[in-house]
Design a protein around this motif. Sequence first.
Motif, PDB file in Angstrom:
ATOM      1  N   GLN A   1       0.810  -1.211   0.000  1.00  0.00           N
ATOM      2  CA  GLN A   1       0.000   0.000   0.000  1.00  0.00           C
ATOM      3  C   GLN A   1       0.846   1.265   0.000  1.00  0.00           C
ATOM      4  OE1 GLN A   1      -2.928  -0.177   3.129  1.00  0.00           O
ATOM      5  NE2 GLN A   1      -3.325  -2.349   2.745  1.00  0.00           N
ATOM      6  N   SER A   2       2.163   1.126   0.143  1.00  0.00           N
ATOM      7  CA  SER A   2       3.045   2.297   0.114  1.00  0.00           C
ATOM      8  C   SER A   2       4.427   1.878  -0.356  1.00  0.00           C
ATOM      9  CB  SER A   2       3.134   2.948   1.491  1.00  0.00           C
ATOM     10  OG  SER A   2       3.708   2.050   2.432  1.00  0.00           O
TER      11      SER A   2
ATOM     12  N   VAL B   1      -0.741  10.504  -3.121  1.00  0.00           N
ATOM     13  CA  VAL B   1      -1.685   9.695  -2.351  1.00  0.00           C
ATOM     14  C   VAL B   1      -2.837   9.369  -3.278  1.00  0.00           C
ATOM     15  CG1 VAL B   1      -3.181   9.589  -0.352  1.00  0.00           C
ATOM     16  CG2 VAL B   1      -1.032  10.852  -0.216  1.00  0.00           C
TER      17      VAL B   1
ATOM     18  N   ILE C   1      -3.279   4.244  -1.407  1.00  0.00           N
ATOM     19  CA  ILE C   1      -1.918   3.987  -1.887  1.00  0.00           C
ATOM     20  C   ILE C   1      -1.072   5.253  -1.719  1.00  0.00           C
ATOM     21  CG2 ILE C   1      -0.488   3.333  -3.858  1.00  0.00           C
ATOM     22  CD1 ILE C   1      -2.231   1.086  -2.773  1.00  0.00           C
ATOM     23  N   PHE C   2       0.133   5.108  -1.066  1.00  0.00           N
ATOM     24  CA  PHE C   2       1.078   6.209  -0.876  1.00  0.00           C
ATOM     25  C   PHE C   2       2.329   5.910  -1.699  1.00  0.00           C
ATOM     26  CE2 PHE C   2      -1.648   6.358   2.757  1.00  0.00           C
ATOM     27  CZ  PHE C   2      -1.761   7.700   3.085  1.00  0.00           C
ATOM     28  N   VAL C   3       2.648   6.810  -2.591  1.00  0.00           N
ATOM     29  CA  VAL C   3       3.837   6.655  -3.427  1.00  0.00           C
ATOM     30  C   VAL C   3       4.785   7.806  -3.124  1.00  0.00           C
ATOM     31  CG1 VAL C   3       4.730   6.427  -5.768  1.00  0.00           C
ATOM     32  CG2 VAL C   3       2.461   5.525  -5.196  1.00  0.00           C
ATOM     33  N   ASN C   4       6.017   7.476  -2.791  1.00  0.00           N
ATOM     34  CA  ASN C   4       6.992   8.477  -2.349  1.00  0.00           C
ATOM     35  C   ASN C   4       8.257   8.356  -3.177  1.00  0.00           C
ATOM     36  OD1 ASN C   4       8.222  10.443  -0.853  1.00  0.00           O
ATOM     37  ND2 ASN C   4       7.828   9.471   1.130  1.00  0.00           N
TER      38      ASN C   4
ATOM     39  N   ALA D   1       7.764   5.874   5.139  1.00  0.00           N
ATOM     40  CA  ALA D   1       6.335   5.561   5.227  1.00  0.00           C
ATOM     41  C   ALA D   1       6.067   4.738   6.467  1.00  0.00           C
ATOM     42  CB  ALA D   1       5.860   4.819   3.990  1.00  0.00           C
TER      43      ALA D   1
ATOM     44  N   LYS E   1      -2.628  10.916   9.321  1.00  0.00           N
ATOM     45  CA  LYS E   1      -2.330  10.378   8.001  1.00  0.00           C
ATOM     46  C   LYS E   1      -2.078  11.504   7.015  1.00  0.00           C
ATOM     47  CE  LYS E   1      -5.261   6.286   8.576  1.00  0.00           C
ATOM     48  NZ  LYS E   1      -6.413   5.535   8.044  1.00  0.00           N
TER      49      LYS E   1
ATOM     50  N   LEU F   1       0.627  12.983   3.392  1.00  0.00           N
ATOM     51  CA  LEU F   1       1.930  13.130   2.740  1.00  0.00           C
ATOM     52  C   LEU F   1       2.555  14.426   3.241  1.00  0.00           C
ATOM     53  CD1 LEU F   1       1.336  12.140  -0.996  1.00  0.00           C
ATOM     54  CD2 LEU F   1       2.880  11.038   0.613  1.00  0.00           C
TER      55      LEU F   1
ATOM     56  N   VAL G   1       5.389   9.575   4.184  1.00  0.00           N
ATOM     57  CA  VAL G   1       4.030   9.069   3.956  1.00  0.00           C
ATOM     58  C   VAL G   1       3.540   8.444   5.255  1.00  0.00           C
ATOM     59  CG1 VAL G   1       2.585   7.502   2.664  1.00  0.00           C
ATOM     60  CG2 VAL G   1       4.561   8.598   1.546  1.00  0.00           C
TER      61      VAL G   1
ATOM     62  N   ARG H   1       0.170   6.522   6.808  1.00  0.00           N
ATOM     63  CA  ARG H   1      -1.108   5.919   6.435  1.00  0.00           C
ATOM     64  C   ARG H   1      -2.056   5.947   7.618  1.00  0.00           C
ATOM     65  NH1 ARG H   1       2.572   2.177   4.271  1.00  0.00           N
ATOM     66  NH2 ARG H   1       2.224   0.803   6.037  1.00  0.00           N
TER      67      ARG H   1
END
Length: 471
Positions: free
Chosen positions: A293-294, A338, A361-364, A387, A443, A445, A469, A471
């Motif tokens: 999820q991240s 996010v 979904i967290f993308v860093n 994250a 939670k 970003l 990030v 969550r």
Amino acid sequence: MSEHHTYRDRKRTGCLKVILALIALFCTISAGQAATADFSGTPTSGFAPLTVQFTDGSTGTNLTWYWDFNNDGVVDSNQQNPLHTYNSTGNYTVNLTVYENGVFGATETKINYIQVDPLASFTGTPTIGNAPLNVHFTDTSTGFPNNWSWEFNEDGVVDSNLQNPNYVFTIAGRYSINLTVRGNDFRQNTTNVTDYITVRPLNSFTSNYTTVPTPYAPLAVQFNDTSTGSPTAWFWDFGGDGTSPVQNATHVFNTAGIYSVSLVAQGGGVNGTPPATQAISVYPKAEFTGTPQSGVYPLTVAFTDQSTGSPVSWLWDFGDGTTSTLQNPTHIYSSIGVYTVSLTVTGADSLSDTETKTGYIFVNTPARPLRANINGRTTFFSVDRIAGSSPFNATFYPYPVRLQKETTYTWDFGDGSPLVSVGTPPGTWYWVPAPINHVYSAKGLYSVTLTVKNSPTDYYSITIPNYVVVR
């Protein structure tokens, strides 16, 4: 003289003989050959109305006939061989009197000669219907009966003595009706009509099905029979999803769709009609997971459909402008951010449901140092993890060369918390900053900013967006 007298005497003697012969004949007729009365009737018994042909059997000459068919003293016919119809029940005594030459001749009386019975019959309205069924019975018997005994349920007990009764049948089944009628002189007749009345159960039921909240599969529904007519057998059809013979059934619908549930109850071998029905709409329940999820971009996420109700189609929205119709797709996120993911599933009969997971979904960016150049020197930092779940404790590690005593570090962790500044320890000319901890409680970003300042005019500030990030 002598011859003349002889002739006269002979003539007198002959006349006397003729007179004596006539007298003898009259006496013979008067003594043994007078008129007689007699008759027969066909038939002599039967159901009213009974038409009887009477046939004269009398003897004599120049006769006249006086018939009294019911012994009431009134002459009913003067015909020799009359027809007579008896409309009322009873035992009838018949008299015939004959006259010969206008003079009374003889009388014949036959006691209870004609026997007329009532003929029991009836109609009922209606003869078929749902319980409770109110039937009006009408006596149509012949012979003018004056007593009625009705039996409506074959139990040997008289239910009514009215001529035209009403009766309510509360229990489903087929009923044979028995009617006994009685008339004059205790003449009686009985009729029994087999299965004359058909009483159906009135099919009905209730359930605990409701559309609020949404009825998702698997859906358990309790059905309760409320049919009338005291049925003894039940036939449930759950719209092609199974059957049941019990009175009150519980059924679990595992597959989405619209089901027409029906009940036919049976009593006394009679099925209720039409079936009682209820439409049950069962929705699929959308559910899914994504793994991971991240992470850092490019982030490959495997999505797994966990919906119930056996959906037949899927529509994924990954939150970055792309979609998929696969049941279990894999998606690559190429940009930081996010992402809210939604899945719409559709089952039978176009029933659908949508599950949306906000910020799922967290993308860093990858963990990397942040560099600042102060007077030709390079300073940078990194975070131990980018994250985690809230509350998230992040540790930031500075990697500077030795700093002058005037140099300060100022941290902005991007969550609205107060800025954190770290300066040269007292009595130190050169120093190396220690790691610093920060707790993210919500939670989101977070962009992190580091400002390295050597003097009011000698500083450098750098920001990495969406660096942490939570969550």
